[in-house]
Write an enzyme that holds these catalytic residues in place. Structure first.
Site, PDB file in Angstrom:
ATOM      1  N   ASN A 146     -45.327 -32.181 -23.701  1.00  0.00           N
ATOM      2  CA  ASN A 146     -43.996 -31.949 -23.595  1.00  0.00           C
ATOM      3  C   ASN A 146     -43.335 -33.282 -23.296  1.00  0.00           C
ATOM      4  O   ASN A 146     -43.436 -33.987 -22.152  1.00  0.00           O
ATOM      5  CB  ASN A 146     -43.741 -31.076 -22.268  1.00  0.00           C
ATOM      6  CG  ASN A 146     -42.247 -30.775 -21.795  1.00  0.00           C
ATOM      7  OD1 ASN A 146     -41.597 -30.846 -22.623  1.00  0.00           O
ATOM      8  ND2 ASN A 146     -42.090 -30.493 -20.633  1.00  0.00           N
ATOM      9  N   ILE A 147     -42.562 -33.705 -24.240  1.00  0.00           N
ATOM     10  CA  ILE A 147     -41.885 -34.906 -24.389  1.00  0.00           C
ATOM     11  C   ILE A 147     -40.399 -34.781 -24.027  1.00  0.00           C
ATOM     12  O   ILE A 147     -39.656 -33.983 -24.490  1.00  0.00           O
ATOM     13  CB  ILE A 147     -41.763 -35.825 -25.736  1.00  0.00           C
ATOM     14  CG1 ILE A 147     -43.344 -35.910 -26.024  1.00  0.00           C
ATOM     15  CG2 ILE A 147     -41.145 -36.888 -25.475  1.00  0.00           C
ATOM     16  CD1 ILE A 147     -43.490 -36.443 -27.268  1.00  0.00           C
ATOM     17  N   CYS A 206     -47.045 -47.811 -22.577  1.00  0.00           N
ATOM     18  CA  CYS A 206     -47.452 -46.462 -21.994  1.00  0.00           C
ATOM     19  C   CYS A 206     -48.774 -47.136 -21.924  1.00  0.00           C
ATOM     20  O   CYS A 206     -49.252 -48.249 -21.554  1.00  0.00           O
ATOM     21  CB  CYS A 206     -47.304 -45.319 -23.026  1.00  0.00           C
ATOM     22  SG  CYS A 206     -47.944 -45.421 -24.395  1.00  0.00           S
TER      23      CYS A 206
END
Length: 190
Positions: free
Chosen positions: A103-104, A128
């Site tokens: 879920n971005i 990241c």
């Protein structure tokens, strides 16, 4: 001199002495870039999570900002490095979930892109954990704003994600709405 047989696929081969990196001389600083480090555009870089071994290299970039896409608290050693070098931290925590539950959040990517597009934050490094998925999505959305074709965006994404490329990431980049950000790109190279 005859031909040397090729090693078996599972056989480890040591590089010839001339091809190996020489050890750092006494007093010389060895510059080690973070995992998956690359230049995205003038003043914009990408990588995996930097650690103390990478600080010397990062110092050479004269960074103004670091944009972290991980939700965990930033490590104390990294915070100290940023403070000591006058580097601003932007943190947009996106969970590093695996498929099929990726879920971005589009609004988070929008906000992160605003920080990347603001040239007052350059030079900036985006990272990241491994510099693959979350970083790849943000860079892919930047490329979309730069009017890259989807095939080129996906090719760049796959070069960093390799065998771990996610269809859901590519679908996110394809559907990402760049409206509302187009005015910001005028001051950014494209």
């Amino acid at each position: 001199m005859g031909k040397q047989p090729l090693p078996a696929a599972d056989e480890e081969v040591e590089a010839p002495a001339a091809a190996r990196c020489p050890p750092a001389a006494a007093g010389e600083v060895l510059l080690v870039p973070p995992l998956n480090f690359a230049m995205v555009d003038y003043g914009v870089f990408r990588s995996g999570f930097p650690d103390a071994a990478n600080f010397g290299f990062l110092r050479t970039l004269s960074l103004r900002s670091v944009l972290c896409l991980c939700p965990e608290p930033y490590p104390e050693a990294n915070v100290n490095f940023l403070r000591a070098n006058g580097i601003r931290l932007f943190q947009f925590g996106i969970d590093g979930c695996k498929e099929p539950f990726v879920n971005i959040p589009e609004d988070t990517i929008h906000e992160a892109l605003k920080a990347v597009l603001d040239i007052r934050n350059h030079p900036i490094v985006i990272h990241c954990k491994r510099g693959k998925h979350r970083t790849g999505c943000l860079v892919g959305c930047l490329r979309k704003l730069q009017r890259w074709c989807l095939a080129s965006i996906f090719d760049e994404y796959q070069r960093f994600a390799a065998a771990k490329a996610r269809v859901s990431d590519q679908m996110f980049m394809e559907r990402f709405d760049i409206s509302g950000l187009e005015h910001s790109r005028a001051s950014f190279s494209s």
